[in-house]
Scaffold this active site. Structure first.
Site, PDB file in Angstrom:
ATOM      1  N   SER A 550      32.861 -36.207  19.839  1.00 38.24           N
ATOM      2  CA  SER A 550      33.420 -36.537  20.918  1.00 38.24           C
ATOM      3  C   SER A 550      32.324 -36.104  22.178  1.00 38.24           C
ATOM      4  O   SER A 550      31.040 -36.220  21.325  1.00 38.24           O
ATOM      5  CB  SER A 550      34.408 -35.397  22.233  1.00 38.24           C
ATOM      6  OG  SER A 550      34.526 -36.322  22.797  1.00 38.24           O
ATOM      7  N   HIS A 665      41.450 -41.467  20.806  1.00 36.55           N
ATOM      8  CA  HIS A 665      40.251 -40.726  20.736  1.00 36.55           C
ATOM      9  C   HIS A 665      40.071 -38.913  19.851  1.00 36.55           C
ATOM     10  O   HIS A 665      40.799 -38.193  20.653  1.00 36.55           O
ATOM     11  CB  HIS A 665      39.902 -39.954  22.230  1.00 36.55           C
ATOM     12  CG  HIS A 665      38.727 -39.354  22.548  1.00 36.55           C
ATOM     13  ND1 HIS A 665      36.946 -39.677  22.073  1.00 36.55           N
ATOM     14  CD2 HIS A 665      37.814 -37.857  22.908  1.00 36.55           C
ATOM     15  CE1 HIS A 665      36.588 -38.933  21.925  1.00 36.55           C
ATOM     16  NE2 HIS A 665      36.781 -38.181  22.496  1.00 36.55           N
TER      17      HIS A 665
END
Length: 694
Positions: A550, A665
């Protein structure tokens, strides 16, 4: 001879030959991604990888794993995944039963059965139950693990979805119960209902049977702000609605109102986090705040009676003040008390503050007690047992662990000491491993702590796994990690977690030092830790395998372009990389407070050099890299990973790509997918650094 194409570059940042890979489900883009994924699996898959995946999945699926719970009413609720139920079971029990070795669970919903019956790729995203009775719930279900969810009303008594009940098509956001027939809808669903960041722009009053598209808007924020929110405060026995406008990641406006909308703004600077419980208002500023006749330092917790504050009084009482390397991590309010989480030189400390007794108008001193009985070393966290503040009696849960000790879950009764509830099983053999802490010196002289786990003997050739995050004020502490333990440490490797700037380990100042133009220093910190491992004789640069995900994707991609000589291999996951276009992709606009605005020339002056997608050029000695994402990631666009891999490959570098179809995610939608994602990455890292003893 054909010259390698370096586009896009800092000189021509918008000339992007790989932009077609941003079309998430486009036929050409998905064909490319699937082909690349197949090549990566062929290269790093095989029997050893499959065994690693299955071993790790078995650890994730252990029946003895702790079933974490939350209390709603008089029941404890848990969502459980295992090998037989990869999507999961939503279930409930009593506290008395939960204390036993084999709790009696009451099944509410089998998500695997639901997915099969409906032909949907449902992933659990959580419930919102009706306060007081908790016999109805709004369930959030994600297709494939993305942030966008479908909302559906569920009857906990009949264990079925409510015919003609509240339902909402897929969108980012959620709903809050006002009463059995009314919801506060905070969703991006519908034309003009999303901010630039893709989150809810409005709060709507949604009545049973009404069309959500025509539900009255009772609160609306500008499109440029990040998102609108609302929650209901019932602690005083009445219904008060708190409305929030999240302007940017670290700036919020608060309002108090009712079902007709906001009425009174909470008059504090937007950098201040506030919470209320019963008659008290608590505030935590990010920057010095001069209020009344005093200045509240950053990362302090200050309190005042809410009625006094609304009447114009500003005589705050400061409960907690930080000190050097003693930093606030957060606070919450339950049953009139405030629990403060602190890191004291990275050691967990918890304070519980109790307000003065007596008439609300009477002044008095708050009293403080510390939660004792939790480990002084390692990682610990404390949170409320009850979901609803108005139903809380002050009971809390705590979790403690360290890199070699599995998790223990504790119950903390109001005013009591932690009582062990559940202990997690071991995921790997820690024999011969030790935990040590060290500090590296970064380019500007800052001391960067890191924790090392591995064999006691130093050989100078250790296979090192190095990890950090360094963003959004999030603290990254060395916790128990079964994947690292089983696939790295148990085989003789060494693991390192670095506390680089940009995180919250030492408070807002530590975060600020690694934000915007300071993000470059955050990356320098990570490289300094890698160099310190070599200086101390732990390893060689070629034996350091680094991982980041991320925000850590910017970190790892910058190690590739800025510090390639310090690493043997890089694993870059669900990454943010293209800093020129990130604000135009999915939720990217919401992160400008962390990184800056690439459309502003002043910001692009520091953003450009940290956009590895633009600074990667041919002819360099870059280490091998695996860039992995998921197709259903609707937070960080998979185009970041796709484009970087494609550019590096076009320039002849050893760059691999992996993109499973689901997962959101994260690393997968179920334990097997999570295990496969990690096992593949570690198979690549081990081979790339020449570590064959597996």
């Amino acid at each position: 001879m054909t010259l390698a194409d370096p586009r896009p570059t800092l000189e021509v940042p918008d000339d992007d030959p790989w932009i077609w890979l941003e079309e998430v489900n486009g036929p050409q883009a998905t064909s490319w991604a699937d082909t690349q994924t197949a090549k990566t699996l062929e290269r790093f898959g095989g029997p050893a990888f499959l065994k690693d995946r299955d071993d790790l999945a078995a650890i994730y699926d252990q029946p003895a794993n702790i079933p974490f719970v939350a209390r709603r009413g008089d029941k404890l609720f848990n969502f459980w995944k295992d090998a037989e139920h990869p999507r999961g079971l939503w279930r409930t029990t009593t506290l008395e039963s939960y204390r036993t070795e084999a709790p009696e669970w009451d099944l509410l919903l089998d998500l695997d059965a639901l997915s099969e019956a409906e032909g949907e790729d449902w992933i659990w995203a959580g419930p919102a139950t009706l306060p007081a009775t908790h016999d109805r719930a709004m369930l959030s279900l994600s297709r494939g693990g993305g942030d966008a969810t479908v909302l559906r009303e569920f009857d906990l008594t009949t264990r079925s979805f409510v015919a003609d009940g509240f339902t909402l098509p897929e969108a980012k956001g959620g709903a809050t119960w006002l009463d059995r027939d009314t919801l506060l809808l905070q969703s991006a669903y519908g034309p003009g209902r999303a901010t630039r960041s893709g989150y809810a722009k409005t709060v709507r009053l949604w009545k049973r049977g009404a069309d959500p598209l025509t539900a009255p808007v009772i609160y609306e924020i500008p499109e440029e702000s990040m998102g609108a929110g609302a929650h209901v405060d019932r602690e005083a026995g009445t219904e008060t609605i708190w409305f929030t406008e999240r302007i940017a990641f670290f700036d919020v406006r608060y309002w108090i109102g009712d079902r007709t909308g906001p009425k009174t703004q909470i008059d504090v600077p937007t950098d201040i986090e506030v919470d209320a419980s019963r008659e008290w208002l608590a505030a935590k500023p990010r920057f010095p705040w001069t209020v009344g006749d005093k200045t509240v330092p950053p990362d302090s917790v200050a309190v005042i009676r809410l009625d006094d504050f609304l009447a114009g009084v500003r005589d705050f009482t400061i409960l907690f003040e930080p000190a050097e390397r003693r930093a606030l991590q957060g606070f919450f309010m339950r049953d009139g008390r405030i629990t403060v989480s602190i890191l004291d030189d990275l050691r967990p400390v918890f304070e519980v503050w109790t307000p003065p007794a007596g008439d609300p108008g009477t002044a008095g001193d708050w009293s403080m007690s510390r939660i004792t009985g939790l480990p002084d070393l390692g990682v610990a966290s404390v949170w409320p047992l009850d979901v609803e503040e108005s139903e809380s009696n002050g009971d809390m849960l705590a979790n403690a662990q360290d890199p070699l000790t599995p998790q223990t879950l504790f119950l903390i009764r109001a005013g009591g000491s932690p009582e062990p509830l559940k202990r997690g099983p071991a995921g790997f053999d820690p024999s011969g491993l030790v935990i040590t802490r060290h500090e590296a010196v970064s380019v500007d002289g800052a001391r960067i702590p890191y924790t090392q786990v591995g064999p006691a003997d130093v050989t100078g050739d250790a296979p090192v796994h190095l990890y950090a995050y360094g963003g959004f004020g999030i603290s990254q502490l060395p916790s128990y990690n079964s994947a690292i333990g089983k696939l790295w440490l148990e085989r003789g490797g060494t693991s390192v977690v670095a506390n680089i700037r940009g995180g919250g380990e030492f408070g807002t100042a530590w975060h600020e030092a690694g934000r915007r133009e300071g993000k470059r220093l955050s990356h320098d910190d990570f490289a300094a830790v890698a160099a310190d491992l070599v200086r101390r004789g732990v390893t060689r640069a070629e034996r350091i395998a680094a991982e980041g995900g991320s925000n850590g994707g910017i970190l790892i991609s910058n190690m590739l372009t800025r510090y390639p000589e310090r690493f043997g291999a890089l694993f870059c996951t669900i990454p943010l990389i293209d800093m020129r276009r990130y604000t135009k992709l999915l939720a990217g606009a919401s992160w400008m407070a962390e990184y800056g605005d690439p459309d502003d020339p002043k910001d692009w002056a520091f953003l450009g050099p940290m956009s590895a997608y633009h600074t990667a050029v041919p002819g360099q000695d870059y280490p091998p890299i695996l860039i992995a994402t998921t197709r259903r990631d609707d937070r960080v666009h998979p185009g970041h990973a796709r484009k970087m891999a494609a550019k590096l490959q076009s320039m002849g570098y050893e760059a691999y790509f992996y993109e499973p179809a689901a997962g959101g995610h994260g690393y997968g939608k179920d334990n097997t997918e999570r295990a496969g994602f990690t096992a593949l990455g570690y198979s690549f890292l081990r081979q790339a650094i020449g570590w064959r003893e597996v």
